[in-house]
Design an enzyme around this catalytic site. Structure first.
Site, PDB file in Angstrom:
ATOM      1  N   TYR A 191       0.823  -1.227   0.000  1.00  0.00           N
ATOM      2  CA  TYR A 191       0.000   0.000   0.000  1.00  0.00           C
ATOM      3  C   TYR A 191       0.856   1.276   0.000  1.00  0.00           C
ATOM      4  CZ  TYR A 191      -0.202  -0.349   5.255  1.00  0.00           C
ATOM      5  OH  TYR A 191       0.057  -0.452   6.588  1.00  0.00           O
ATOM      6  N   GLU A 192       0.165   2.398  -0.174  1.00  0.00           N
ATOM      7  CA  GLU A 192       0.855   3.695  -0.329  1.00  0.00           C
ATOM      8  C   GLU A 192       1.707   3.712  -1.585  1.00  0.00           C
ATOM      9  OE1 GLU A 192       0.514   6.533   0.510  1.00  0.00           O
ATOM     10  OE2 GLU A 192      -1.082   5.720   1.756  1.00  0.00           O
ATOM     11  N   GLY A 193       1.247   3.046  -2.642  1.00  0.00           N
ATOM     12  CA  GLY A 193       2.061   2.913  -3.846  1.00  0.00           C
ATOM     13  C   GLY A 193       2.963   1.718  -3.657  1.00  0.00           C
TER      14      GLY A 193
END
Ligand SMILES: Cc1cc2nc3c(=O)[nH]c(=O)nc-3n(C[C@H](O)[C@H](O)[C@H](O)COP(=O)(O)OP(=O)(O)OC[C@H]3O[C@@H](n4cnc5c(N)ncnc54)[C@H](O)[C@@H]3O)c2cc1C
Length: 598
Positions: free
Chosen positions: A442-444
């Site tokens: 997550y978060e890229g």
């Protein structure tokens, strides 16, 4: 059952002996009075909160998970989470590094991040509730109108309300330009939002009275793609002008995801059914505004894996000293026992030292990044602020991807130290592995971080910011180049620094002819850059330790530091040679594979 001891000594070493943060704070009016004793006292209390309040809830949170009442759309968090959150609020912890204008304590980011490392070691799933609130606070603080700031910031700062970031939709995660949630302007200046979000961390829960969702959506006349995305603040309960809670807003939890780890955190499917929101920042510039929260969250995710690496290491070390199995190859070590403790075996030590080196290297890097953010926010000199901002931008994808990948390596290695017992739930090791796994996604995803680093932040400005970091390396090389005792730490980073320049130019040249070369090299490139950065901090830590040893300080802490630095340069850093080779293999071997992947 696992245990956790806050690594206060190592934090103090990095803050006061390597980075000398309080010397820097003297130049920043906001922090000029912050001294080492104050920082240490806060972190000692913070460590108690993490180890005594949230750590005991970690295993229970994992087994119990969150429960959704589909009729009311309300979520109940695992036993004890709510009470722990109440204590967190009561202790004033959410306000630590927030702006005093909104009720914050105005302490340095370094202090807040060190506290968060401990919270993440103790209980990542619980920590995500307040962690996301801090990101929402930062986005509103940077881009909110005065009215929005007045309405939301004091309650986010006090912890009465929590925040979320609502980006992802079922058909779009990485490519946010595809998102479909709509925002219709209303006559009163508000907007009505309609759409579906998925995977929203802390999206619904029973810890706080209100949830402040920061939502990306499209205005009716918005251009296609990422240039047509706007940011809105959409509270769970509408907020009256005096700050009191109004009616229930049309934003609901439609379901909770069943997932591999972080079970104590509610990963919510969010339905927006004509929910009332207000615009944050300018229309169609939502991604820029959201980047404030995303960058904070990216560093926050690195801190999550740092926390898990530390706690996994501590438990593996204790187990390796206790568990007896086989004899040492070089002869019996524990004569009073039927076998030697497994810590005598070289490969067990390698696993332990890998985790230790990645934890301590990660701590130095994240504290340095936090110090850069303090500079960026509060240094009186505009040039210093600008340099700090650029370096943080360069280092953010490294913190996110390198530390979370290392967390994966380290938590797995620590589980392996336990043999079969590592795979069994009661020891708690498999939970660290599972919880860490999301941090790489997550978060890229970490691939996206590597593209950000190589494509945008290095090649995008012809390596200018990378050169700024290179200058730090060059300074250290110059300072210590003649010190024989430092040669084993300085030579590798000096050499890699030179190689990186050539390596980067080479990829840039190839990318000019074929842009896929960037995608083919990026993941390896980020890991090489990560080692250059870790190598720099390990050299600085070795320098600080050597100075103490040379001055006759008998504290074994410094010897331990040097031994770990030696291990890092001998066993982990050399993977850079292999990574540069695989990066150089180029795009063809990946892309001319249609038959192989048919
Ligand atoms: C537990 C959990 C919590 C989450 N919390 C939140 C939250 O709070 N808020 C929120 O908005 N979202 C949240 N997310 C969503 C998360 O940020 C996304 O899952 C993530 O960004 C990846 O998007 P995706 O799942 O759609 O994968 P995709 O974008 O479909 O990617 C699939 C694969 O393709 C690769 N890929 C995609 N594009 C490229 C490219 N250009 N080059 C190379 N490779 C590429 C990716 O790296 C990945 O390996 C959460 C997800 C989970 C599982």
């Amino acid at each position: 059952m696992p245990s956790y001891t806050p690594p206060l000594r190592d934090m103090q070493f990095v803050m006061h002996e390597v980075l000398k943060v309080t010397d820097e704070y003297k130049a920043m009016p906001r922090h000029a009075d912050v001294d080492a004793d104050t920082i240490n006292a806060i972190l000692e209390e913070g460590g108690k909160f993490a180890s005594e309040v949230t750590f005991p809830l970690n295993i229970g949170g994992d087994t119990e998970g969150c429960k959704l009442d589909k009729a009311t759309h309300e979520v109940v968090t695992p036993t004890g989470f709510k009470e722990a959150y109440a204590k967190y609020v009561e202790g004033g912890w959410p306000a630590l590094s927030c702006d005093p204008e909104y009720g914050g304590q105005g302490l340095p980011i370094v202090v807040n991040q060190a506290f968060y490392e401990m919270l993440n070691s103790a209980n990542q799933a619980w920590t995500m509730y307040p962690g996301l609130s801090h990101g929402a606070y930062e986005a509103l603080h940077a881009h909110g109108t005065e009215a929005q700031k007045k309405l939301y910031l004091p309650r986010l700062v006090s912890g009465e309300w929590t925040g979320t970031m609502c980006l992802t939709e079922p058909h779009c995660g990485t490519d946010l330009g595809l998102l479909r949630t709509r925002a219709e302007p209303q006559a009163d200046g508000t907007y009505r939002l309609t759409g579906n979000k998925i995977f929203i961390s802390a999206g619904e829960h029973d810890l706080a009275q209100n949830i402040v969702h920061l939502v990306l959506a499209r205005l009716p006349d918005a251009p296609k793609g990422s240039k047509g995305v706007s940011l809105f603040v959409v509270p769970k309960f509408n907020v009256n002008a005096d700050g009191s809670l109004g009616s229930r807003n049309g934003i609901f939890c439609g379901g909770l995801e069943h997932k591999m780890g972080i079970h104590g955190n509610a990963t919510a499917q969010i339905v927006l059914d004509g929910a009332v929101g207000t615009l944050v920042g300018e229309p169609n510039k939502g991604l820029q505004a959201m980047f404030v929260m995303m960058n904070a969250a990216r560093i926050g995710v690195g801190m999550q894996s740092l926390g898990l690496t530390e706690v996994a290491y501590q438990n593996a070390l204790a187990y390796a000293k206790d568990r007896i199995q086989m004899r040492s190859l070089s002869g019996t070590k524990a004569k009073d026992k039927p076998a030697d403790p497994i810590i005598v075996h070289p490969d067990v030590r390698k696993m332990l030292l890998t985790a230790k080196a990645y934890a301590e290297g990660g701590r130095a890097l994240t504290m340095f990044c936090s110090l850069l953010i303090d500079r960026e926010l509060h240094h009186p000199d505009a040039k210093v602020r600008k340099d700090a901002e650029e370096l943080v931008a360069l280092l953010t994808p490294i913190v996110k991807a390198f530390i979370t990948d290392n967390g994966h390596i380290a938590t797995n290695a620590c589980m392996q130290v336990f043999g079969g017992h590592g795979f069994i739930k009661e020891w708690g090791m498999e939970q660290f592995v599972r919880d860490n796994r999301i941090n790489m996604i997550y978060e890229g995803t970490n691939t996206v971080q590597s593209l950000d680093l190589l494509g945008r932040k290095v090649l995008g400005n012809q390596g200018a910011t990378l050169k700024k970091f290179g200058k730090l390396v060059a300074q250290l090389v110059e300072e210590e180049g003649v010190n024989e005792k430092m040669a084993e730490f300085i030579n590798p980073i000096a050499m890699l620094g030179d190689q990186m320049t050539k390596f980067t130019t080479e990829i840039g040249f190839k990318a000019f002819q074929n842009p896929d070369e960037v995608g083919a090299a990026a993941v390896d490139y980020l890991r090489v850059a990560g080692h250059l950065v870790f190598g720099y901090f390990w050299a600085r830590m070795a320098q600080a330790a050597l100075r103490q040893i040379d001055a006759g300080n008998p504290d074994p802490f410094y010897k331990a530091k040097l031994q770990t630095a030696r291990f890092y340069f001998a066993k982990l850093f050399p993977e850079t040679a292999m990574l540069m080779r695989t990066a150089r293999a180029g795009a063809k071997v990946l892309l001319e594979t249609d038959e192989a992947l048919s």
